[in-house]
Design an enzyme around this catalytic site. Structure first.
Site, PDB file in Angstrom:
ATOM      1  N   PHE A  40      40.317  32.058  84.810  1.00 27.72           N
ATOM      2  CA  PHE A  40      41.074  33.290  84.612  1.00 27.72           C
ATOM      3  C   PHE A  40      41.086  33.693  83.142  1.00 27.72           C
ATOM      4  CE2 PHE A  40      44.996  35.816  84.207  1.00 27.72           C
ATOM      5  CZ  PHE A  40      44.744  36.783  85.170  1.00 27.72           C
ATOM      6  N   LYS A 119      33.724  33.216  97.972  1.00 27.02           N
ATOM      7  CA  LYS A 119      32.930  33.005  96.752  1.00 27.02           C
ATOM      8  C   LYS A 119      33.144  31.549  96.330  1.00 27.02           C
ATOM      9  CE  LYS A 119      32.107  34.751  92.070  1.00 27.02           C
ATOM     10  NZ  LYS A 119      32.263  33.459  91.385  1.00 27.02           N
ATOM     11  N   ARG A 140      20.071  28.188  88.863  1.00 28.26           N
ATOM     12  CA  ARG A 140      19.974  29.600  88.473  1.00 28.26           C
ATOM     13  C   ARG A 140      19.566  29.746  87.018  1.00 28.26           C
ATOM     14  NH1 ARG A 140      25.114  33.657  88.634  1.00 28.26           N
ATOM     15  NH2 ARG A 140      25.713  32.422  86.832  1.00 28.26           N
TER      16      ARG A 140
END
Length: 664
Positions: A40, A119, A140
């Site tokens: 966050f 997610k 990735r």
């Protein structure tokens, strides 16, 4: 005009500061798997930079974190260039932002339907199949170039090695994760071994997948959800929900629940429903994803430089609750470190009941001014580990909390060394440290006693057969066969392992003793310098500090450890049991004295550990980084950035055959 220029200058300075912070945290998160802030806080920094760059487009640069995906691939793995870019997702934090996404989509695509799915909070990977056989897997990375981690991915049981039918070519994208159950087991093992535990399951998964030794990856019990088709030949798919069902039929573990929605209102309802499940899933999710279902409409919508325009991620804010701190308990770890744990009035947080949370150390308590009786605000870091966010209010007549001055287990004095946050018990024989200390003592790099795992040690302690490492050397066959599930053959194997360990080099014993700040390499240097346990006892801190690679803190730690009565008693018992107290690695041939080697890549005929042992045997030093002071770089296959840096600095580079010539 002057005010506008001033505002732009302030924005430029703030944007530069934000980029530096975000790049730093990107590296800690993506490359080192050791985040320092929660998701966050990171998202808020990222959003602030995005807003600045939208307000002042001239501040947007090609190398800005807002224009890049993930982190750079690690040098220790070979590179894989992704034919289909593995994009990241644009984040929303409110329903209004999701409605904005829907409006933008409908400006281009009519009659759109969405698929909503969780997610996952893990590591994104690509899996490639040819004629139905798994051929390559990669991370990735930065979206365009990732790391080849095929062998490590093969250890994940839920990745099919052969599909149920031979599709000519298929590339899928999935998220490797670690379940909460596996994560807690791993953290318990790390804590028992005196290692630093992973902060959350995402970093545990990433750190486990990036291991050079695939056996370590296999032992970590990773899992995967597959959620996207990147490329396919031989079959034609028209929509995302069709693709998910297709992947499931081929044998993949796909997103466990997804819903096709006709409107954005229905999609938002599903996002909220998924959010309510967070604490009960057994794995971590940090949001939900809304995707345009039709592949033709996705093609029409396209992508920005970084994000697909046909998908949006909704990030859940961390749930915070107020509760009361009832007490602070103090536990003692293997290395004697005192760890305070807060005991709270139970509160429901992210789907589970929380009543305990670590308070880390005295600095953490002092910084937040945490006191017994306080009303505090709790949240779950990474949606799994409870932590104190802040103190809401102090209890009446409360006092600042201080860790005890004596060990709560054995009553011995505790010390806090300069420059350290940890407070330690000074008694090496402290009962609270016993199990953890024994696990370290018998471990492979220490005394290497086979058949003496944590379960066996816990039984030995429970039966009061072992109260000190020295007691291992007095065990008998009759005693061991009384232990549950310990047959005569297993007992004899354990005794044989204990007997063999008596012949270990002094360096193994020094490392096994768990001297604060002294790892395996430092123990080797100590043994080589002084040659015998007797000489180590006699050594002064000044003499120890002269060892190349030692500092003042390490030297003082060794000297203090060997000044303890408990250490002298332990060594005396081990010596009486026949444990070797001499160094077998004293340098006779000093041809590499004063030389520093850096090892990189895979050597054809020896491991890097073996090469390092040879170098140290001949008086040399092995370093992990290349600098102008490096004497040689010993390079094997797939040598990465260290080789490049050596070439730039003009450091001599050796092949294994060159190295063997030096040894003749």
């Amino acid at each position: 005009m002057r005010g506008t220029i001033l505002q732009q200058n302030e924005a430029k300075a703030r944007a530069a500061q934000l980029r530096e912070q975000i790049r730093y945290h990107n590296r800690k998160y993506y490359v080192e798997d050791a985040p320092e802030i929660d998701d966050f806080e990171y998202d808020m920094l990222y959003r602030e930079l995005q807003n600045l760059e939208e307000q002042f487009p001239q501040l947007r640069t090609a190398d800005s974190p807002t224009q890049q995906v993930g982190g750079a691939p690690l040098a220790q793995f070979s590179k894989v260039r992704h034919e289909v870019v593995m994009e990241s997702l644009h984040d929303s934090f409110s329903h209004a932002e999701l409605r904005d996404f829907d409006r933008r989509v409908r400006e281009t695509a009519a009659d759109v339907t969405y698929v909503v799915e969780p997610k996952f909070d893990g590591l994104s990977v690509s899996l490639e199949y040819r004629d139905g056989v798994f051929t390559r897997g990669s991370t990735r990375g930065d979206g365009t170039v990732g790391e080849d981690v095929t062998e490590n991915l093969r250890t994940i049981r839920t990745i099919p090695k052969m599909l149920k039918r031979p599709v000519p070519f298929l590339e899928v994208r999935g998220e490797v994760y670690m379940s909460h159950e596996s994560f807690f087991k791993l953290c318990a093992q790390q804590e028992l071994a005196g290692e630093k535990a992973f902060k959350n399951p995402r970093n545990a998964a990433a750190g486990s997948l990036r291991q050079k030794d695939s056996r370590i990856t296999a032992a970590r019990v990773l899992d995967i959800f597959v959620f996207n088709v990147q490329q396919i030949s031989g079959d034609t798919l028209h929509s995302h929900d069709e693709a998910l069902n297709y992947l499931k039929d081929l044998g993949f573990t796909v997103t466990p629940f997804f819903k096709t929605c006709q409107t954005i209102d229905e999609a938002i309802e599903e996002v909220e429903r998924i959010g309510g499940l967070r604490g009960s899933l057994g794995y971590s999710i940090d949001g939900a994803v809304i995707k345009v279902n039709s592949f033709a409409q996705r093609q029409e919508l396209g992508s920005t430089a970084k994000f697909p325009k046909w998908a949006e991620a909704f990030k859940y804010p961390p749930e915070e609750k107020e509760t009361k701190l009832l007490n602070i308990e103090v536990n003692v770890g293997r290395t004697g470190v005192l760890t305070p744990t807060g005991v709270f009035e139970p509160v429901s947080l992210a789907g589970t009941t929380v009543s305990r949370a670590t308070l880390h150390n005295q600095d953490y308590i002092t910084e937040k001014d945490i006191r017994v009786g306080d009303t505090v605000k709790l949240r779950k870091a990474g949606e799994i580990i409870p932590e104190v966010v802040s103190v809401v209010s102090h209890a009446e007549d409360s006092a600042p909390y201080q860790l005890p001055e004596v060990c709560p287990s054995c009553g011995s004095p505790v010390v806090r060394e300069e420059g350290e946050s940890a407070v330690r018990c000074t008694n090496a024989a402290c009962p609270a440290q016993l199990a953890r200390h024994l696990i370290h003592f018998v471990s492979r790099d220490a005394m290497g006693i086979d058949g003496c795992g944590p379960a066996v040690l816990e039984q030995l302690i429970a039966e009061k057969l072992v109260k000190s490492p020295a007691d291992l050397y007095t065990l008998t066959l009759a005693q061991l066969t009384l232990i549950e599930r310990m047959g005569e053959k297993s007992a004899q194997n354990l005794l044989d392992g204990i007997e063999r360990s008596k012949q270990n080099d002094l360096s193994h014993l020094l490392f096994a003793m768990g001297i604060p700040h002294i790892g395996q390499k430092a123990a080797k240097l100590l043994a080589a310098r002084f040659g015998s346990m007797t000489n180590v006892f006699k050594a002064t801190a000044e003499e120890i500090a002269e060892i190349d690679g030692y500092g003042e803190i390490m030297a003082e730690s060794v000297q203090e450890f060997f000044s303890l009565t408990a250490t002298a008693e332990l060594v005396a018992r081990l010596r009486d049991a026949g444990v070797n107290m001499e160094s077998q690695q004293q340098v006779q041939d000093t041809r590499f004295s004063g030389k520093t080697f850096v090892l990189t890549g895979t050597l054809p005929n020896m491991t890097r550990v073996q090469a390092a042992e040879v170098i140290e045997k001949f008086g040399g030093k092995v370093s992990g980084s290349v600098s102008k002071k490096t004497s040689y770089v010993l390079a094997g296959k797939e040598a990465g950035s260290k080789l490049t840096k050596a070439q730039t600095l003009g450091v001599p580079i050796l092949s294994e055959s060159d190295f063997e010539e030096l040894l003749k």
